[in-house]
Design an enzyme around this catalytic site. Structure first.
Site, short mmCIF file in Angstrom:
data_model
loop_
_atom_site.label_atom_id
_atom_site.label_comp_id
_atom_site.label_asym_id
_atom_site.label_seq_id
_atom_site.Cartn_x
_atom_site.Cartn_y
_atom_site.Cartn_z
N LYS A 1 10.64 29.71 45.84
CA LYS A 1 10.26 30.31 44.55
C LYS A 1 11.25 31.40 44.16
O LYS A 1 11.46 31.65 42.96
CB LYS A 1 8.82 30.85 44.61
CG LYS A 1 8.60 32.01 45.59
CD LYS A 1 8.74 33.37 44.95
CE LYS A 1 8.63 34.48 45.98
NZ LYS A 1 8.73 35.82 45.38
N THR B 1 6.62 35.18 40.21
CA THR B 1 8.05 35.47 40.31
C THR B 1 8.80 35.11 39.04
O THR B 1 9.72 35.81 38.62
CB THR B 1 8.66 34.72 41.51
OG1 THR B 1 8.07 35.23 42.71
CG2 THR B 1 10.16 34.91 41.59
#
Length: 350
Positions: free
Chosen positions: A208, A265
């Site tokens: 991620k 994120t």
């Protein structure tokens, strides 16, 4: 009181120390800079990473790793991923017998392409068990694996330090150990879930960061929400493909360690990787972006090791390849985008 050691005084190490203290643990943080350690103890604040946040009285700091590790039931590792092996080689002889090693790091080691839990097992399994450690000590890889845990999920440190609601995943091969850690960090604002899929949880956290860089680059280039949603979705598909080959549970990627962490994120200005990518997308060079970044953006180095891991297992990860070409090969983002979009068409499941 449960004794915990937290190695690392960055933003996430500090915030998680607060979580542990709020859950009723006594926490000793280790920091490499004596001046910062003195400030933490004198002012109850970490001005370098979480200014304005007051630490609980049950959190103290030391520059002595042996003092931090002494009698700790949980030893939390919160240092940059690429420094873990070297640091842990120095700390391993100091660890309390049978301590649970908790990784907060989200990366893949350069050169070995190993996940952080694998690095921990490598180092700690090589240490002779301390007297009294018994079968749960560091006497073999099987024993170590059962007491290496990973904490991951959508956990932006600044929000958690403000005690805003968040959830996380505690992953360990030994479910009883995962439940113990779950209890040790469960507070009214921090809700941890357990999982035994360490591989999937770690991959979700590592990849991620790479996708966060990609979405940040797209933001910096001024691309729209369609492009960003496509990167997030296809980025998750890349993660799941790699996870499948490595034996992860596919359901993990639909949960907090997968989609949850990815969304946080890729959408938050508090994300270091997203911010780093945005600066690159705006035309800053790698050197300029590094100079403007105070904290470690793990995806910058891990994008190379994630791609290495994928190639070792013949897994296609085009977004990861594109990020590496921009960050490390100097390819202009617009050129990289055109190449990514011109790839041959295929079915969505591939």
């Amino acid at each position: 009181m449960t004794r915990c050691a937290v190695f690392g005084t960055g933003s996430w190490g500090t915030a998680f120390s607060m979580v542990l203290a709020d859950a009723g643990c006594r926490v000793t943080m280790w920091g490499r800079r004596a001046a910062l350690v003195d400030t933490l103890n004198a002012t109850r604040e970490n001005p370098d990473y979480l200014p304005g946040v007051t630490l609980p009285d049950t959190v103290t700091a030391t520059a002595d790793p042996a003092a931090a590790a002494r009698d700790a039931e949980f030893t939390v590792l919160a240092v940059p991923a690429q420094t873990l092996r070297g640091n842990l080689e120095r700390w391993a002889p100091l660890l309390a017998p049978g301590t649970v090693l908790v990784s907060l790091m989200k990366g893949v080691e350069l050169g070995t392409a190993k996940r952080m839990s694998e690095v921990i097992e490598d180092v700690v399994a090589g240490e002779p068990a301390k007297e009294g450690a018994g079968a749960g000590g560091a006497g073999g890889t099987g024993g170590v694996r059962g007491r290496v845990a990973v904490l991951t999920g959508p956990n932006l440190a600044r929000e958690i330090a403000a005690r805003q609601p968040a959830a996380a995943v505690v992953a360990c091969a030994d479910e009883e150990v995962a439940r113990r850690l779950q209890t040790a960090c469960h507070t009214p604002y921090f809700r941890p879930y357990t999982n035994t899929d360490v591989v999937g949880c770690e991959l979700g956290g590592a990849v991620k960061n790479v996708i966060g860089l990609a979405v940040g680059i797209a933001d910096g280039m001024g691309l729209g929400d369609n492009a960003k949603a496509s990167l997030i979705t296809r980025g998750l598909a890349e993660t799941a493909r790699l996870g499948s080959v490595l034996g992860a549970d596919p359901r993990t990627f639909a949960g907090l360690a997968g989609m949850g962490d990815l969304v946080a994120t890729c959408s938050s200005p508090l994300s270091r990787n997203h911010t780093f990518g945005t600066n690159l997308g705006r035309g800053m060079t790698l050197a300029e972006t590094i100079a403007a970044t105070r904290q470690t953006a793990e995806g910058v180095k891990s994008c190379e090791s994630v791609l290495d891991l994928a190639r070792r297992h013949a897994v296609d990860m085009p977004i990861t390849e594109t990020v590496v070409s921009i960050v490390h090969d100097g390819k202009p983002p617009l050129v990289a985008l055109k190449e990514l979009m011109s790839r041959s068409a295929k079915a969505e499941g591939h």
